[in-house]
Design a protein around this motif. Sequence first.
Motif, PDB file in Angstrom:
ATOM      1  N   LEU A   1       0.823  -1.210   0.000  1.00  0.00           N
ATOM      2  CA  LEU A   1       0.000   0.000   0.000  1.00  0.00           C
ATOM      3  C   LEU A   1       0.858   1.261   0.000  1.00  0.00           C
ATOM      4  O   LEU A   1       0.520   2.258  -0.642  1.00  0.00           O
ATOM      5  CB  LEU A   1      -0.938  -0.006   1.207  1.00  0.00           C
ATOM      6  CG  LEU A   1      -2.040  -1.076   1.179  1.00  0.00           C
ATOM      7  CD1 LEU A   1      -2.798  -1.100   2.495  1.00  0.00           C
ATOM      8  CD2 LEU A   1      -3.000  -0.836   0.018  1.00  0.00           C
ATOM      9  N   GLU A   2       1.973   1.230   0.705  1.00  0.00           N
ATOM     10  CA  GLU A   2       2.848   2.405   0.720  1.00  0.00           C
ATOM     11  C   GLU A   2       3.479   2.669  -0.646  1.00  0.00           C
ATOM     12  O   GLU A   2       3.750   3.821  -0.995  1.00  0.00           O
ATOM     13  CB  GLU A   2       3.962   2.215   1.761  1.00  0.00           C
ATOM     14  CG  GLU A   2       3.571   2.650   3.160  1.00  0.00           C
ATOM     15  CD  GLU A   2       4.776   2.948   4.036  1.00  0.00           C
ATOM     16  OE1 GLU A   2       4.682   3.873   4.872  1.00  0.00           O
ATOM     17  OE2 GLU A   2       5.799   2.258   3.902  1.00  0.00           O
ATOM     18  N   LYS A   3       3.697   1.628  -1.417  1.00  0.00           N
ATOM     19  CA  LYS A   3       4.345   1.778  -2.719  1.00  0.00           C
ATOM     20  C   LYS A   3       3.353   1.836  -3.870  1.00  0.00           C
ATOM     21  O   LYS A   3       3.751   1.916  -5.033  1.00  0.00           O
ATOM     22  CB  LYS A   3       5.314   0.613  -2.944  1.00  0.00           C
ATOM     23  CG  LYS A   3       6.481   0.589  -1.974  1.00  0.00           C
ATOM     24  CD  LYS A   3       7.389  -0.612  -2.227  1.00  0.00           C
ATOM     25  CE  LYS A   3       8.572  -0.611  -1.276  1.00  0.00           C
ATOM     26  NZ  LYS A   3       9.445  -1.788  -1.473  1.00  0.00           N
ATOM     27  N   PHE A   4       2.063   1.804  -3.552  1.00  0.00           N
ATOM     28  CA  PHE A   4       1.021   1.753  -4.574  1.00  0.00           C
ATOM     29  C   PHE A   4       1.030   3.017  -5.426  1.00  0.00           C
ATOM     30  O   PHE A   4       0.850   4.119  -4.924  1.00  0.00           O
ATOM     31  CB  PHE A   4      -0.345   1.594  -3.886  1.00  0.00           C
ATOM     32  CG  PHE A   4      -1.508   1.494  -4.822  1.00  0.00           C
ATOM     33  CD1 PHE A   4      -1.838   0.280  -5.394  1.00  0.00           C
ATOM     34  CD2 PHE A   4      -2.275   2.608  -5.125  1.00  0.00           C
ATOM     35  CE1 PHE A   4      -2.917   0.177  -6.255  1.00  0.00           C
ATOM     36  CE2 PHE A   4      -3.359   2.520  -5.976  1.00  0.00           C
ATOM     37  CZ  PHE A   4      -3.682   1.302  -6.547  1.00  0.00           C
ATOM     38  N   ARG A   5       1.258   2.849  -6.719  1.00  0.00           N
ATOM     39  CA  ARG A   5       1.217   3.983  -7.654  1.00  0.00           C
ATOM     40  C   ARG A   5       1.257   3.453  -9.085  1.00  0.00           C
ATOM     41  O   ARG A   5       1.670   2.319  -9.334  1.00  0.00           O
ATOM     42  CB  ARG A   5       2.383   4.942  -7.422  1.00  0.00           C
ATOM     43  CG  ARG A   5       3.763   4.345  -7.545  1.00  0.00           C
ATOM     44  CD  ARG A   5       4.851   5.342  -7.181  1.00  0.00           C
ATOM     45  NE  ARG A   5       4.604   6.002  -5.924  1.00  0.00           N
ATOM     46  CZ  ARG A   5       4.898   5.479  -4.715  1.00  0.00           C
ATOM     47  NH1 ARG A   5       5.446   4.279  -4.645  1.00  0.00           N
ATOM     48  NH2 ARG A   5       4.653   6.133  -3.614  1.00  0.00           N
ATOM     49  N   PHE A   6       0.801   4.288 -10.014  1.00  0.00           N
ATOM     50  CA  PHE A   6       0.799   3.924 -11.427  1.00  0.00           C
ATOM     51  C   PHE A   6       1.785   4.805 -12.173  1.00  0.00           C
ATOM     52  O   PHE A   6       1.733   6.032 -12.087  1.00  0.00           O
ATOM     53  CB  PHE A   6      -0.603   4.075 -12.022  1.00  0.00           C
ATOM     54  CG  PHE A   6      -1.570   3.025 -11.542  1.00  0.00           C
ATOM     55  CD1 PHE A   6      -1.720   1.831 -12.228  1.00  0.00           C
ATOM     56  CD2 PHE A   6      -2.317   3.228 -10.393  1.00  0.00           C
ATOM     57  CE1 PHE A   6      -2.600   0.859 -11.787  1.00  0.00           C
ATOM     58  CE2 PHE A   6      -3.197   2.262  -9.936  1.00  0.00           C
ATOM     59  CZ  PHE A   6      -3.342   1.067 -10.638  1.00  0.00           C
ATOM     60  N   THR A   7       2.684   4.174 -12.906  1.00  0.00           N
ATOM     61  CA  THR A   7       3.698   4.885 -13.670  1.00  0.00           C
ATOM     62  C   THR A   7       3.186   5.149 -15.083  1.00  0.00           C
ATOM     63  O   THR A   7       2.195   4.536 -15.525  1.00  0.00           O
ATOM     64  CB  THR A   7       4.987   4.050 -13.764  1.00  0.00           C
ATOM     65  OG1 THR A   7       4.719   2.881 -14.568  1.00  0.00           O
ATOM     66  CG2 THR A   7       5.456   3.608 -12.381  1.00  0.00           C
ATOM     67  N   PRO A   8       3.849   6.023 -15.822  1.00  0.00           N
ATOM     68  CA  PRO A   8       3.462   6.229 -17.225  1.00  0.00           C
ATOM     69  C   PRO A   8       3.468   4.927 -18.030  1.00  0.00           C
ATOM     70  O   PRO A   8       2.624   4.724 -18.901  1.00  0.00           O
ATOM     71  CB  PRO A   8       4.524   7.218 -17.728  1.00  0.00           C
ATOM     72  CG  PRO A   8       4.895   7.998 -16.509  1.00  0.00           C
ATOM     73  CD  PRO A   8       4.869   7.010 -15.386  1.00  0.00           C
TER      74      PRO A   8
END
Length: 459
Positions: A72-79
Motif C-alpha cells: 500500500l505504501e508503494k502503490f502507484r501507477f507509472t506512465p
Amino acid sequence: MTYHPGILNQELIPRAEDYSLLTDLYQLTMAACYTGEGIEQRTASFELFVRKLPEGFGYLIAMGLAQALEYLEKFRFTPAHIEALQSTGIFAHVPKQFWSLLESGNFSGDVWAVPEGTAVFANQPLLRVEAPLWQAQLVETYLLNTLNYQTLIATRAARMRDVAGEKANLLEFGTRRAFSPQASLWAARAALAAGFDATSNVLAALQLGEKPSGTMAHALVMALTATEGSEDQAFAAFQQYFPNATLLIDTYDTIAAAERLALKVNSGKMKLRGVRLDSGDLVTLSKKVRSLLPDVSIVASGDLDEQEILSLKNAGAEIDSYGVGTQLVTGKPVNGVYKLVESDSIPVMKESSGKMTYPGRKQVFRSFVEGKLKTDCLGLADENHLEGLPLLQLFMHKGKQIQPPETLATIRQRTTASVASLPQQTRQLENPIPVTMIISDKLHKLTEETKKKPALVSS
C-alpha cells in the motif's frame, strides 16, 4: 487501439514497482466506472474476513499484514503502466479523468488490522481499509492474495507446532512445492513467524535475518557413492566440508547405514550431529536408529503434516526434528473475502444466501479469563462500552505506516500465546470446535435496520 506486449517486464516475476497492476481486471474497470459516475473519491470502508474456516480448522492465525502495508505504501501507477493499460483497448470509452486519477494517485487511506500472529475466527475482520472508493477497490486482489496465503501457512505451522510440542525442531522444506517463487518466500516467512525454527529457503532466510537450515539429498549420496566407492565414504566426503551436517541415511538400507555409523561414533573415529529419515516406517526406524545412535539427533521428513506428526508422537517415535514441505505450503485454501461495509458513512451489507455480511465498520472485542479466551464479541468500531480488548489496531494513517515493523520473534511469541489461550476443543485436530462469537446489540440492530433499506442491500 491494439494491445502491444513488451511494455512491461516479460519474465512474469513481478517487480515491486509493477505491483499496482497485479490485480484483477474488474478492479480497474470498476474504478473507471466509479470515476465516470463521479463517486470515485467517496470514502469507502472494506473489510477482509473469512465466512467460514477451512474444513478441520478450529481457528486461523492472521499473517501477511507486513507485506500488505508495504504494498500500500508503494502503490502507484507509472506512465508505463498507463500506456500498457491503454494499449489493450479495453478502456477506450472511460473518461479522461480516470487516467489523471491513476497518474496522480497514491494510496492515501487508513488501515486497521489485527496484529500478525493473532488467532481469528469466521466473520472477524482481519483487516479494514478506509480510503477513497477507487483506491479501496483497486487494492482488493493483492490484499486477498497476501493475507489468504500467509494466513493458511501460518495456521498450518501453528497447528504443527502445537502438536509437536515446544522441544521439537520444525524445519520448513516447502520451497520446491510452493505454488511460485514468491509463494515460497511468503511460506517461509509465515512458517517462521508461526513457530517454525528454520527454513531451507536461502533467499527467504537471509532476507529475514535468519540462518538457513538443511541436510542433503539422495542424489549426493548416490553420486558420491559412485565415485568414492561406498555410502560411508560419501558420508565422510560430505562431512569433510560440513562437519556438523545431518546425514541422510535411507538411500539404501537405513538400519545398515546406522549400524556402520554407530561403529565409527562409538570408536571415536567420527563425530555425528544428526541423521535424517525420509521414508519407510518412521516409528520403527527411528526407534532402532535411536538405540544405535542414542546421542544423535533424528530428523524425519516425507510428506508430513500435523496429523502425521501427532500420530508419530503418539506411537512413541524417536524424532527430534520434523522437516515439513508439501503439506505445509499447499492444501485447503483460506477463502478470505473483501467486502464493502460502509460508503460515505452509510452502512451497507450483502444479503445473498450463504454470503451475508454485517454492515458498518466493525471491531472484535476479546475477553480472557485466567489467560484463556472466554468470548469474542463482534461490534461496531465506535462502540466503547463492550467488554474485552479490541483486536483491530490502526497500522496505517493517510497512506503512511504509523507502527514500526515487528520482528519475527515478536510475531512468533504472539502466535504461541494466541494458540495457548484457545480452548483445547478449538486446538484439537479432530472435529475442532471454534470459539463462539456473539454479536453486539448495536450491530444486531444496525443489521436489521439495514435489511429494511433495499437500496443498501446487495443480493
